[in-house]
Design a protein around this motif. Structure first.
Motif, PDB file in Angstrom:
ATOM      1  N   GLY A 151       0.822  -1.215   0.000  1.00 46.78           N
ATOM      2  CA  GLY A 151       0.000   0.000   0.000  1.00 46.78           C
ATOM      3  C   GLY A 151       0.854   1.262   0.000  1.00 46.78           C
ATOM      4  N   ALA A 152       1.960   1.229   0.750  1.00 51.52           N
ATOM      5  CA  ALA A 152       2.833   2.409   0.822  1.00 51.52           C
ATOM      6  C   ALA A 152       3.477   2.692  -0.530  1.00 51.52           C
ATOM      7  N   LEU A 153       3.873   1.614  -1.244  1.00 49.19           N
ATOM      8  CA  LEU A 153       4.489   1.807  -2.568  1.00 49.19           C
ATOM      9  C   LEU A 153       3.466   2.346  -3.565  1.00 49.19           C
ATOM     10  N   VAL A 154       2.257   1.792  -3.513  1.00 48.33           N
ATOM     11  CA  VAL A 154       1.191   2.280  -4.400  1.00 48.33           C
ATOM     12  C   VAL A 154       0.933   3.762  -4.105  1.00 48.33           C
ATOM     13  N   GLY A 155       0.947   4.105  -2.818  1.00 47.43           N
ATOM     14  CA  GLY A 155       0.733   5.502  -2.415  1.00 47.43           C
ATOM     15  C   GLY A 155       1.811   6.413  -2.975  1.00 47.43           C
ATOM     16  N   ARG A 156       3.061   5.966  -2.888  1.00 43.18           N
ATOM     17  CA  ARG A 156       4.172   6.807  -3.368  1.00 43.18           C
ATOM     18  C   ARG A 156       4.070   7.039  -4.880  1.00 43.18           C
TER      19      ARG A 156
END
Ligand code: ATP
Ligand code: MG
Length: 256
Positions: free
Chosen positions: A241-246
């Protein structure tokens, strides 16, 4: 003016394709790309995301030697390049087997070798049993599988994908993502993949390249640390989720 050069892989560690400060201005003055640096090695799966019209398809065509960049340099160090387009582009009058054989046929592979290559590619993409089906009898996902199989007969070192799964429903897309990852693990090619789906980009890639609107420039490069084979469940982890967010934030910033 420099052009894309196609030559055999000269060293195991040299990138299969290497863009250095690549720019592309079309004859009508449209500036599609500026200062693009990308490299893809064997065993790397690089995905490019960016707004519509930012030059992603142009980038792939340059890598394939179908278009000549007007600035910088692009070297493609193999002549075994597979290209899968957004549309499956099957010949409607040929059955699955004959469609899958097409590139090998155009490449002059003899009949028996061609049939063997097609059979193995059809098995790999999960289309066994549908060899005699005509394209109109296949679902969208099956047509893309046939298109993938057709390129696999070339045993590509470098595999280029231009939004191949964009027209498919989410579940079919995820299934094909897993099949593509399995092929990537087995074959160890270098992949350069275009998509509008940020989740697909993160799930498939070892690296995600984010481009701005036209003229396309790279605004962020995100390394994806997950091992392969990838567990579909990683999609539900906070790290994913954090990578998708970035990536999503970089895209949004590049758009405004
Ligand atoms: N042959 C051409 N002549 C002139 N302009 C072109 C040509 N091909 C593409 N363009 C322009 O170059 C820009 C980049 O096009 P390209 O197809 O590479 O974008 P894209 O990022 O793939 O877009 P999409 O996400 O919609 O597929 C666009 O403005 C397009 O109109
Ligand atoms: Mg495009």
């Amino acid at each position: 003016m420099s052009t894309a050069t196609i030559e055999r892989v000269s060293s195991a560690t040299a990138p299969l394709v290497e863009f250095r400060d690549v720019g592309m201005t079309y004859d009508d003055g449209t500036v599609a790309l500026e200062h693009v640096d990308i490299e893809v090695r064997r065993g790397e799966f690089v995905t490019v995301v960016g707004p519509s019209g930012c030059g992603k398809s142009t980038l792939l065509r340059i890598a394939a030697g179908l278009e000549a960049n007007t600035a910088g340099s692009c070297e493609t160090r193999t002549d075994r390049v597979g290209f899968v387009f957004q549309d499956a582009t099957l010949l409607p009058w040929r059955n699955v087997e004959k469609n899958v054989e097409l590139l090998a046929e155009l490449g002059g592979l003899p009949g028996a070798a061609r049939a063997a290559a097609a059979r193995s590619a059809i098995d790999l993409v999960g289309l066994a049993g549908f060899e005699k089906s005509m394209p109109r009898q296949l679902s969208g996902g099956m047509r893309m599988r046939a298109s993938l199989a057709r390129s696999l007969t070339l045993d590509p070192d470098l595999f280029l994908f231009d939004e191949p799964f964009g027209a498919l429903d989410e579940i079919t897309r995820q299934r094909l993502n897993d099949e593509l990852l399995r092929l990537f693990d087995q074959r160890g090619f270098g992949g350069l993949f275009i998509t509008h789906s940020v989740a697909e980009a993160v799930y498939l890639s070892t690296r995600v390249v984010v481009m701005s609107g036209r003229p396309g420039q790279i605004v962020d490069v995100v390394d994806v640390p997950f091992d392969t084979p990838r567990d579909p469940e990683i999609r539900f982890t906070s790290e994913f989720g954090a990578l998708v967010g970035r990536v999503s934030h970089a895209l949004k910033e590049a758009h405004t």
